[in-house]
Design a protein around this motif. Sequence first.
Motif, PDB file in Angstrom:
ATOM      1  N   UNK A   1      47.775  48.330  51.778  1.00 32.23           N
ATOM      2  CA  UNK A   1      47.186  49.241  50.811  1.00 32.23           C
ATOM      3  C   UNK A   1      46.386  50.276  51.583  1.00 32.23           C
ATOM      4  N   UNK A   2      46.489  51.508  51.159  1.00 34.97           N
ATOM      5  CA  UNK A   2      45.713  52.592  51.744  1.00 34.97           C
ATOM      6  C   UNK A   2      44.225  52.228  51.681  1.00 34.97           C
ATOM      7  N   UNK A   3      43.485  52.491  52.753  1.00 37.95           N
ATOM      8  CA  UNK A   3      42.068  52.120  52.820  1.00 37.95           C
ATOM      9  C   UNK A   3      41.265  52.744  51.683  1.00 37.95           C
ATOM     10  N   UNK A   4      41.520  53.994  51.347  1.00 35.57           N
ATOM     11  CA  UNK A   4      40.784  54.642  50.264  1.00 35.57           C
ATOM     12  C   UNK A   4      41.033  53.953  48.925  1.00 35.57           C
ATOM     13  N   UNK A   5      42.284  53.546  48.690  1.00 36.33           N
ATOM     14  CA  UNK A   5      42.624  52.840  47.456  1.00 36.33           C
ATOM     15  C   UNK A   5      41.960  51.469  47.432  1.00 36.33           C
ATOM     16  N   UNK A   6      42.001  50.767  48.565  1.00 33.17           N
ATOM     17  CA  UNK A   6      41.348  49.459  48.661  1.00 33.17           C
ATOM     18  C   UNK A   6      39.856  49.589  48.366  1.00 33.17           C
ATOM     19  N   UNK A   7      39.207  50.565  48.987  1.00 34.64           N
ATOM     20  CA  UNK A   7      37.773  50.771  48.777  1.00 34.64           C
ATOM     21  C   UNK A   7      37.466  51.111  47.319  1.00 34.64           C
ATOM     22  N   UNK A   8      38.294  51.935  46.711  1.00 32.25           N
ATOM     23  CA  UNK A   8      38.122  52.302  45.312  1.00 32.25           C
ATOM     24  C   UNK A   8      38.134  51.067  44.419  1.00 32.25           C
TER      25      UNK A   8
ATOM     26  N   UNK B   1      41.117  59.563  38.598  1.00 27.42           N
ATOM     27  CA  UNK B   1      42.506  59.481  38.133  1.00 27.42           C
ATOM     28  C   UNK B   1      43.283  58.628  39.126  1.00 27.42           C
ATOM     29  N   UNK B   2      44.005  57.643  38.591  1.00 23.98           N
ATOM     30  CA  UNK B   2      44.801  56.762  39.442  1.00 23.98           C
ATOM     31  C   UNK B   2      46.176  56.632  38.812  1.00 23.98           C
ATOM     32  N   UNK B   3      47.223  56.965  39.579  1.00 19.34           N
ATOM     33  CA  UNK B   3      48.577  56.995  39.048  1.00 19.34           C
ATOM     34  C   UNK B   3      49.341  55.688  39.217  1.00 19.34           C
ATOM     35  N   UNK B   4      48.858  54.781  40.052  1.00 20.08           N
ATOM     36  CA  UNK B   4      49.555  53.517  40.293  1.00 20.08           C
ATOM     37  C   UNK B   4      49.228  52.481  39.230  1.00 20.08           C
TER      38      UNK B   4
END
Length: 80
Positions: free
Chosen positions: A3-10, A44-47
């Motif tokens: 998982x992308x680090x920014x997504x994980x942190x979010x 906004x999150x598209x996944x």
Amino acid sequence: MNIDKDTYDLFSKAIYHTLKKSEPLTFSQVVEGIYDCFKQQKTKFDGSVEWYALTVRNDLHARGTIDVFTQGRKLHRIKK
């Protein structure tokens, strides 16, 4: 899965924010809390929020950051 680090942190911050302000929650309640956090922060999150929530939750549990326990149903809380 990576998982992308920014997504994980979010997601980890949203999960932590959701669990720190209440008593133990079910996974569905955690996901609702994530949606609420995203709405408050206008994120906004598209996944698939549910998939990422489950994946990050499992990692946080494996790292010992949160407890997952059964008390009639599976509940989650920040580890004390």
